[in-house]
Design a protein around this motif. Structure first.
Motif, PDB file in Angstrom:
ATOM      1  N   GLY A   1       4.984   1.565   8.692  1.00 20.22           N
ATOM      2  CA  GLY A   1       3.745   0.655   8.641  1.00 20.22           C
ATOM      3  C   GLY A   1       4.502  -0.423   7.688  1.00 20.22           C
ATOM      4  O   GLY A   1       5.369   0.167   6.122  1.00 20.22           O
ATOM      5  N   SER A   2       4.165  -2.091   7.709  1.00 24.52           N
ATOM      6  CA  SER A   2       4.710  -2.574   7.023  1.00 24.52           C
ATOM      7  C   SER A   2       3.079  -3.461   6.244  1.00 24.52           C
ATOM      8  O   SER A   2       3.202  -4.278   5.892  1.00 24.52           O
ATOM      9  CB  SER A   2       4.881  -3.870   7.731  1.00 24.52           C
ATOM     10  N   GLY A   3       2.289  -2.593   5.135  1.00 25.28           N
ATOM     11  CA  GLY A   3       1.991  -2.070   4.164  1.00 25.28           C
ATOM     12  C   GLY A   3       2.435  -2.858   3.105  1.00 25.28           C
ATOM     13  O   GLY A   3       4.193  -2.588   2.980  1.00 25.28           O
ATOM     14  N   PRO A   4       1.528  -3.562   1.718  1.00 29.00           N
ATOM     15  CA  PRO A   4       2.415  -3.590   0.586  1.00 29.00           C
ATOM     16  C   PRO A   4       3.207  -2.060   0.242  1.00 29.00           C
ATOM     17  O   PRO A   4       4.138  -2.391  -0.155  1.00 29.00           O
ATOM     18  CB  PRO A   4       1.294  -2.903  -0.410  1.00 29.00           C
TER      19      PRO A   4
ATOM     20  N   GLU B   1       6.459  -0.695  12.415  1.00 28.65           N
ATOM     21  CA  GLU B   1       5.119  -1.391  12.302  1.00 28.65           C
ATOM     22  C   GLU B   1       4.004  -1.796  13.563  1.00 28.65           C
ATOM     23  O   GLU B   1       4.647  -1.403  14.695  1.00 28.65           O
ATOM     24  CB  GLU B   1       4.798  -3.046  11.835  1.00 28.65           C
TER      25      GLU B   1
ATOM     26  N   TYR C   1      -3.673  -8.416   7.642  1.00 29.44           N
ATOM     27  CA  TYR C   1      -5.068  -8.252   8.891  1.00 29.44           C
ATOM     28  C   TYR C   1      -6.403  -8.442   8.511  1.00 29.44           C
ATOM     29  O   TYR C   1      -7.745  -8.474   9.241  1.00 29.44           O
ATOM     30  CB  TYR C   1      -4.851  -7.179   9.424  1.00 29.44           C
ATOM     31  N   GLY C   2      -5.922  -8.085   6.629  1.00 29.59           N
ATOM     32  CA  GLY C   2      -7.750  -8.080   6.302  1.00 29.59           C
ATOM     33  C   GLY C   2      -7.745  -8.594   5.645  1.00 29.59           C
ATOM     34  O   GLY C   2      -9.025  -9.388   5.640  1.00 29.59           O
TER      35      GLY C   2
ATOM     36  N   PHE D   1       5.814  -0.759  17.287  1.00 27.46           N
ATOM     37  CA  PHE D   1       6.199   0.354  17.521  1.00 27.46           C
ATOM     38  C   PHE D   1       5.330   1.458  16.910  1.00 27.46           C
ATOM     39  O   PHE D   1       5.582   1.401  14.975  1.00 27.46           O
ATOM     40  CB  PHE D   1       8.002   0.767  17.139  1.00 27.46           C
TER      41      PHE D   1
ATOM     42  N   THR E   1     -13.924  -5.323   0.992  1.00 26.10           N
ATOM     43  CA  THR E   1     -13.474  -5.982   2.538  1.00 26.10           C
ATOM     44  C   THR E   1     -14.788  -6.502   2.610  1.00 26.10           C
ATOM     45  O   THR E   1     -15.179  -7.251   4.290  1.00 26.10           O
ATOM     46  CB  THR E   1     -13.840  -4.441   2.841  1.00 26.10           C
TER      47      THR E   1
ATOM     48  N   ILE F   1      -2.684   8.812  13.199  1.00 30.77           N
ATOM     49  CA  ILE F   1      -2.014   9.340  14.671  1.00 30.77           C
ATOM     50  C   ILE F   1      -0.944  10.270  14.161  1.00 30.77           C
ATOM     51  O   ILE F   1      -0.127  10.867  15.164  1.00 30.77           O
ATOM     52  CB  ILE F   1      -1.380   8.007  14.442  1.00 30.77           C
TER      53      ILE F   1
ATOM     54  N   GLY G   1       0.777   5.097  -0.648  1.00 34.95           N
ATOM     55  CA  GLY G   1       0.011   4.026  -0.122  1.00 34.95           C
ATOM     56  C   GLY G   1      -1.409   4.759  -0.063  1.00 34.95           C
ATOM     57  O   GLY G   1      -1.762   5.578  -0.217  1.00 34.95           O
TER      58      GLY G   1
ATOM     59  N   ALA H   1      -7.360   2.352  -1.791  1.00 33.02           N
ATOM     60  CA  ALA H   1      -7.133   2.627  -2.724  1.00 33.02           C
ATOM     61  C   ALA H   1      -6.471   0.606  -2.842  1.00 33.02           C
ATOM     62  O   ALA H   1      -7.531   0.085  -2.621  1.00 33.02           O
ATOM     63  CB  ALA H   1      -5.932   3.300  -3.453  1.00 33.02           C
TER      64      ALA H   1
ATOM     65  N   ALA I   1      -1.165   1.033  -3.797  1.00 32.75           N
ATOM     66  CA  ALA I   1       0.205   1.387  -2.893  1.00 32.75           C
ATOM     67  C   ALA I   1       1.630   1.047  -3.323  1.00 32.75           C
ATOM     68  O   ALA I   1       2.258   2.122  -2.770  1.00 32.75           O
ATOM     69  CB  ALA I   1      -0.319   0.915  -2.024  1.00 32.75           C
TER      70      ALA I   1
HETATM   71  C1  LIG Z   1     -10.710  -6.751   3.360  1.00 34.82           C
HETATM   72  C2  LIG Z   1      -9.984  -5.721   2.649  1.00 34.82           C
HETATM   73  C3  LIG Z   1      -9.440  -6.416   1.231  1.00 34.82           C
HETATM   74  C4  LIG Z   1      -8.991  -5.763   0.452  1.00 34.82           C
HETATM   75  N1  LIG Z   1      -9.112  -6.312  -0.709  1.00 34.82           N
HETATM   76  C5  LIG Z   1      -8.392  -5.813  -1.825  1.00 34.82           C
HETATM   77  C6  LIG Z   1      -8.039  -6.510  -3.368  1.00 34.82           C
HETATM   78  O1  LIG Z   1      -8.417  -7.334  -3.642  1.00 34.82           O
HETATM   79  N2  LIG Z   1      -7.693  -6.008  -4.242  1.00 34.82           N
HETATM   80  C7  LIG Z   1      -6.036  -5.174  -3.859  1.00 34.82           C
HETATM   81  O2  LIG Z   1      -5.658  -4.299  -4.229  1.00 34.82           O
HETATM   82  N3  LIG Z   1      -6.695  -3.953  -2.461  1.00 34.82           N
HETATM   83  C8  LIG Z   1      -7.478  -4.353  -1.518  1.00 34.82           C
HETATM   84  N4  LIG Z   1      -7.278  -3.555  -0.600  1.00 34.82           N
HETATM   85  C9  LIG Z   1      -6.830  -2.382  -0.608  1.00 34.82           C
HETATM   86  C10 LIG Z   1      -5.444  -2.873  -0.004  1.00 34.82           C
HETATM   87  O3  LIG Z   1      -5.269  -3.716   0.502  1.00 34.82           O
HETATM   88  C11 LIG Z   1      -4.630  -1.398   0.409  1.00 34.82           C
HETATM   89  O4  LIG Z   1      -5.768  -0.608  -0.723  1.00 34.82           O
HETATM   90  C12 LIG Z   1      -3.686  -1.468   0.707  1.00 34.82           C
HETATM   91  O5  LIG Z   1      -2.902  -2.739   1.355  1.00 34.82           O
HETATM   92  C13 LIG Z   1      -2.951  -0.461   1.377  1.00 34.82           C
HETATM   93  O6  LIG Z   1      -1.924  -0.728   1.329  1.00 34.82           O
HETATM   94  P1  LIG Z   1      -0.691   0.544   2.650  1.00 34.82           P
HETATM   95  O7  LIG Z   1       0.789   0.456   2.479  1.00 34.82           O
HETATM   96  O8  LIG Z   1      -1.092   1.615   1.921  1.00 34.82           O
HETATM   97  O9  LIG Z   1      -1.764   0.563   3.859  1.00 34.82           O
HETATM   98  P2  LIG Z   1      -2.013  -0.441   4.963  1.00 34.82           P
HETATM   99  O10 LIG Z   1      -1.845  -2.083   4.226  1.00 34.82           O
HETATM  100  O11 LIG Z   1      -3.057  -0.756   5.467  1.00 34.82           O
HETATM  101  O12 LIG Z   1      -0.872  -1.129   6.181  1.00 34.82           O
HETATM  102  C14 LIG Z   1      -0.564   0.098   6.885  1.00 34.82           C
HETATM  103  C15 LIG Z   1       0.565  -0.234   7.609  1.00 34.82           C
HETATM  104  O13 LIG Z   1       0.767   0.795   9.151  1.00 34.82           O
HETATM  105  C16 LIG Z   1       0.505   0.619  10.219  1.00 34.82           C
HETATM  106  N5  LIG Z   1       0.826   1.982  10.882  1.00 34.82           N
HETATM  107  C17 LIG Z   1      -0.246   2.821  11.084  1.00 34.82           C
HETATM  108  N6  LIG Z   1      -0.310   4.042  11.600  1.00 34.82           N
HETATM  109  C18 LIG Z   1       1.750   3.308  11.917  1.00 34.82           C
HETATM  110  C19 LIG Z   1       2.165   3.916  13.063  1.00 34.82           C
HETATM  111  N7  LIG Z   1       1.875   5.124  13.009  1.00 34.82           N
HETATM  112  N8  LIG Z   1       3.096   3.266  13.078  1.00 34.82           N
HETATM  113  C20 LIG Z   1       3.647   2.474  12.584  1.00 34.82           C
HETATM  114  N9  LIG Z   1       3.337   1.530  12.012  1.00 34.82           N
HETATM  115  C21 LIG Z   1       1.729   2.100  11.640  1.00 34.82           C
HETATM  116  C22 LIG Z   1      -0.972  -0.518  10.033  1.00 34.82           C
HETATM  117  O14 LIG Z   1      -0.927  -1.326  11.314  1.00 34.82           O
HETATM  118  C23 LIG Z   1      -0.191  -1.289   9.090  1.00 34.82           C
HETATM  119  O15 LIG Z   1      -0.147  -2.286   9.388  1.00 34.82           O
HETATM  120  C24 LIG Z   1      -8.580  -4.314   0.419  1.00 34.82           C
HETATM  121  C25 LIG Z   1      -8.636  -4.000   1.438  1.00 34.82           C
HETATM  122  C26 LIG Z   1      -9.220  -4.286   2.964  1.00 34.82           C
HETATM  123  C27 LIG Z   1      -9.427  -3.603   3.838  1.00 34.82           C
END
Ligand SMILES: Cc1cc2nc3c(=O)[nH]c(=O)nc-3n(C[C@H](O)[C@H](O)[C@H](O)COP(=O)(O)OP(=O)(O)OC[C@H]3O[C@@H](n4cnc5c(N)ncnc54)[C@H](O)[C@@H]3O)c2cc1C
Ligand SMILES: Cc1cc2nc3c(=O)[nH]c(=O)nc-3n(C[C@H](O)[C@H](O)[C@H](O)COP(=O)(O)OP(=O)(O)OC[C@H]3O[C@@H](n4cnc5c(N)ncnc54)[C@H](O)[C@@H]3O)c2cc1C
Ligand code: SF4
Ligand code: SF4
Ligand code: FES
Lengths: 282, 497
Positions: free
Chosen positions: B178-181, B201, B212-213, B242, B321, B429, B462, B469, B474
């Protein structure tokens, strides 16, 4: 990049593409699909993995030209590359030896049916396959299906090949003749609806593979949702196969048309753009 | 949320020569009289028709003036409100002294993505809520978020941002899923320790929700890409398309030589309300809508992906959101872009600034109302929704007053597009592909104090651990997990040799 290794047209609007994707080739199972994106402006479209070759690291997809993306895909050539291919997606088909399996495919549903026919046969079942098309020229995968079926029945709307009639008529003929333990139906929603009604009459457990609209294919958007037994299910992660007797096909047909006007406009614009650029190309 | 503050450390830091000097330049009384800076914003009636960033950022003069408000407190309570313990007085005072690059460096000690956090952290309930101005002086808090953004943007735009120092490569392969924060943070931290890191990712683009969000008008994609590029320059490899658990399993990756794993797969599964008519066309999840617009460029005619919007658009929900969706719908031409939320404005979980911006942009708020049914035309396209009015009862477990339906208060609203933003669940998943992985009843992954799961060598953080959250939480998890993973490798692999 995912290179196209081989390509041929199976009928006027149906092409088979062999694509380099070694990881997917290794992990895919019957019933799985991929999502691909042709180029950076492209949409993500789902296609069933019709076949794979682990040694060569390739997968095969069979695509029918229905709109912009499938048109662009059919226009690609050997040596070209797709920008994105991800998979294998969805749950695999539950394959076991149940006795006699009736496999029915309509239109491009014949393509996703093929790996299931193959797997059902290899699991030791008696496999009877019914494939249907409007007319002779649109019948695809006849030889492949025959190789893995104990019997192959072809139905055409105009009787130009096999028997004249609908897929359900071919199915009913078999059901009336012998004991069928399980049925698998894949095709346009309307065909699956009536095929499911047919098997329901005879209490034959039936699986349908649903081809809903998708975006991510990983359970993230809900675009692919359908009602199954009154419950909302995401086709990409909990499907694509479901108990055909429980699927709300009427709702699914509505949902397939969600973007119909936009897609149709896009397609006619695209075809026009092809015409207007054609002279420049020659 | 708040952290124990190491008071002695901050006291000692505060005695630095330059800080003493700076403090003496302006009397505290005068500092408290400075008016809190106003963020320059794009005109609401222009920005609600375009994708330009709403907040324009502070000028140097504004930033210096705002930083002079900060009292450089003996006990900087603000720090305890920051989930990653940013050294707030130090970076703010660097700004006041004019050393902006110094300020950026302080930020990066604890936070690899300050340009992002400065924009999206809910500061008003975190760092700024704990500022002495709010706690003791009944004034607006120090504008920590704006200053953080300023310093990070300044560094990026100056072309002086450097990649952090890296340890000698140790050749040990680490996988991040996963490439989120959360994933980006772990990748950066592990690279600093010298590991050979690969991020997998599922989507075709990197950044998770940041891409994407969260929309462009709130977080420009260029900024996210800049941060990802920095991590690339640190030697981290990225593999898109992937899906771990599908394309290959964790065991397959182990066989390819990966020694430890970090799962940051997020909370991507959208919730629906399961009310009649919810599957009609024109009703979609916020994830679908935002993905079509942000990831697939659906609003741009040059891209093939279609996106459905309308003239009368309702967004159900009151979080970030929901705000992002309603403001996007407005930008795509909605005449009425409406929020339907079951509690009152005060309970809305969205960032205060987003609610303010939404109001300025002409968003309608229908609070204390909840949808109970949708209706459609003969083509299955939604055309009406029935809502029920609510009132607030006793506080529930979360401390918020529980909404209760008012019998007989139902009425209908004409709509041609509905977007559901009522929360998300963990992405299933990885859990499905690993039955031995322990999860909670909400299907989040269980971790210990080092962020390690029930499977040795497999860490997680995260949203997949917390449920939906925030970005900063994260990232905080990512930092902690990197430490945990480093410790794990030292105790296992490195101990063997
Ligand atoms: C519309 C929206 C607005 C938001 N606004 C705010 C805000 O203003 N301030 C704030 O602090 N937070 C905000 N949030 C919340 C915040 O974005 C999330 O809490 C944060 O992004 C979580 O980070 P993460 O790295 O855990 O996951 P994510 O950012 O969800 O990244 C997960 C990644 O993992 C990938 N993935 C999933 N499963 C697999 C797999 N099996 N193999 C490979 N890749 C995979 C996904 O495709 C995704 O790219 C918002 C959320 C949304 C949806
Ligand atoms: C799990 C799954 C497996 C699939 N496997 C295959 C396959 O092996 N071979 C193949 O050719 N197609 C398959 N499809 C369908 C394929 O994804 C669509 O045909 C394709 O996305 C259409 O894209 P387009 O841009 O060319 O057409 P669009 O412009 O999107 O659509 C053109 C027309 O086709 C209709 N349409 C759109 N999507 C679908 C759909 N999913 N099913 C039926 N009609 C649709 C639209 O209503 C419209 O009228 C599969 C779909 C799913 C969900
Ligand atoms: S990271 Fe967020 S909470 Fe911490 S200081 Fe920065 S804006 Fe405040
Ligand atoms: S509490 Fe407020 S005034 Fe005190 S150091 Fe922190 S930001 Fe500055
Ligand atoms: S395609 Fe997005 S959830 Fe199934």
């Amino acid at each position: 990049m995912y290179k196209i290794i081989d390509k041929e047209f199976l009928s006027e609007n149906v092409a088979r593409l062999v694509i380099e994707a070694p990881y997917i080739a290794k992990s895919r199972k019957a019933g799985n699909f991929i999502i691909l994106r042709i180029d950076k402006n492209g949409e993500r479209i789902p296609l069933t993995i019709a076949d794979a070759n682990i040694e060569k690291g390739t997968i095969t997809v069979i695509v029918q030209r229905v709109g912009v993306s499938s048109h662009k895909l059919c226009a690609m050539n050997i040596g070209d590359a797709l920008l994105d291919v991800v998979g294998p997606l969805g749950k695999e088909t539950h394959i076991s030896n149940v006795g006699t399996v009736l496999c029915a495919g309509g239109g491009v549903g014949v393509a996703p049916l093929f790996p299931i026919v193959q797997a059902m046969k290899l699991a030791g079942n008696r496999v009877i396959t019914v494939i249907a098309a409007r007319t002779k020229d649109l019948v695809i995968l006849e030889d492949e299906m025959r190789a893995y079926s104990d019997e192959l029945i072809i139905m055409t709307d105009d009787g130009s090949l096999g028997k004249k009639g609908l897929v359900t008529q071919g199915m009913e003929e078999v059901i009336l003749r012998e004991k069928v333990n399980e049925a698998v139906v894949i095709g346009p929603a309307i065909m699956m609806k009536y095929a499911a009604l047919t098997t329901k009459k005879y209490d034959i457990p039936t699986v349908a593979s649903l081809n809903t609209i998708m975006v991510d294919g990983t359970g993230m958007c809900g675009a692919c949702r359908v009602s199954v037994g009154g419950k909302t299910e995401f086709v990409c992660v909990n499907g694509p196969e479901f108990d055909a007797h429980k699927v709300n096909f009427d709702e699914m047909m509505f949902r397939l048309n969600a973007y119909k006007t936009k897609e149709a406009e896009g397609y006619s614009d695209y075809l026009k753009s092809l015409e207007s650029t054609a002279p420049a190309l020659v | 949320m708040s952290k124990e503050l190491d008071k002695e450390y901050y006291k000692a830091e505060r005695k630095a020569e330059w800080r003493n000097k700076l403090r003496k330049e302006i009397k505290s009384k005068e500092r408290t009289n400075v008016v809190r800076v106003q963020m320059p914003e794009a005109d609401p009636n222009i920005r609600n028709k375009s994708n330009i960033e709403v907040n324009k950022g502070l000028t140097l003069e504004m930033a210096v003036s705002e930083s002079s408000r900060c009292l450089d407190c003996v006990v900087p309570t603000c720090v305890s409100g920051c989930p990653v313990g940013t050294n707030i007085p130090k970076f703010v005072k660097y700004i006041e002294s004019g050393d902006i690059l110094g300020a950026a460096k302080v930020l990066k000690e604890n936070n690899s993505l300050p340009a992002i956090c400065g924009r999206v952290c809910p500061q008003e309930i975190q760092c700024e809520a704990q500022c002495v101005y709010v706690k003791k002086l009944s004034k607006e808090g120090s504008a920590i978020g704006y200053l953080e953004r300023f310093a990070a943007d300044y560094e990026r735009e100056s072309g002086n941002s450097s990649i952090p120092e890296l340890a000698e490569p140790n050749g040990i392969k680490m996988a991040v899923i996963g490439s989120g924060p959360a994933g980006l943070t772990v990748a950066g931290e592990l690279a600093k320790f010298g590991y050979d890191v690969t991020v997998f990712e599922a989507l075709h683009d990197l950044g998770g929700v940041l891409k994407y969000g969260i929309p462009e008008f709130r977080l420009p994609k260029d900024i996210v890409d800049f941060e990802i590029n920095t991590i690339k320059q640190m030697g981290v490899k990225f593999v898109t398309n992937f899906i771990v658990g599908k394309t290959a399993t964790i065991d397959d990756l182990k066989n390819e030589g990966f020694e430890a794993f970090f799962v940051a797969s997020g909370a991507g599964l959208p919730n629906f309300m399961n009310i009649p008519g919810e599957n009609f066309n024109g009703i979609q999840s916020a994830n679908e809508f935002l993905t079509r617009v942000n990831l697939m460029n659906g609003a741009d005619a040059n891209f093939d992906t279609p996106v459905h919007t309308g003239k009368n658009v309702v967004i159900v929900g009151g979080g970030n959101t929901a705000m992002d969706s309603v403001r996007t719908a407005k930008r795509m031409g909605a005449k009425r872009a409406m929020i339907v939320y079951r509690r009152s404005q005060e309970e809305m979980p969205a960032r205060a600034e987003e609610i303010k911006h939404a109001i300025e942009e002409g968003i309608e708020f229908i609070n204390l109302a909840s949808p109970i049914e949708y209706f459609a035309d003969e083509n299955g396209m939604v055309n009406k929704m029935k809502v029920q009015k609510m009132k607030l009862g006793e506080p529930d477990a979360s401390g918020r007053r529980r909404p209760e339906a008012i019998e007989g208060s139902e009425y209908t609203i004409d709509v041609d597009s509905v977007i559901i933003a009522v929360g998300v669940s963990p992405n299933p998943i990885i859990q499905q592909s690993m039955p031995e992985l322990e999860t909670t009843k909400w299907n989040t992954i269980k971790v210990d104090e080092n962020m390690m799961t029930s499977v040795p060598g497999l860490f997680a953080g995260g949203d997949i651990v917390r449920g939906g959250a925030t970005v900063i939480l994260a990232m905080g998890d990512g930092r902690k997990a990197a430490q945990g993973m480093h410790k794990y490798i030292k105790e296992t692999i490195l101990a063997e040799v």
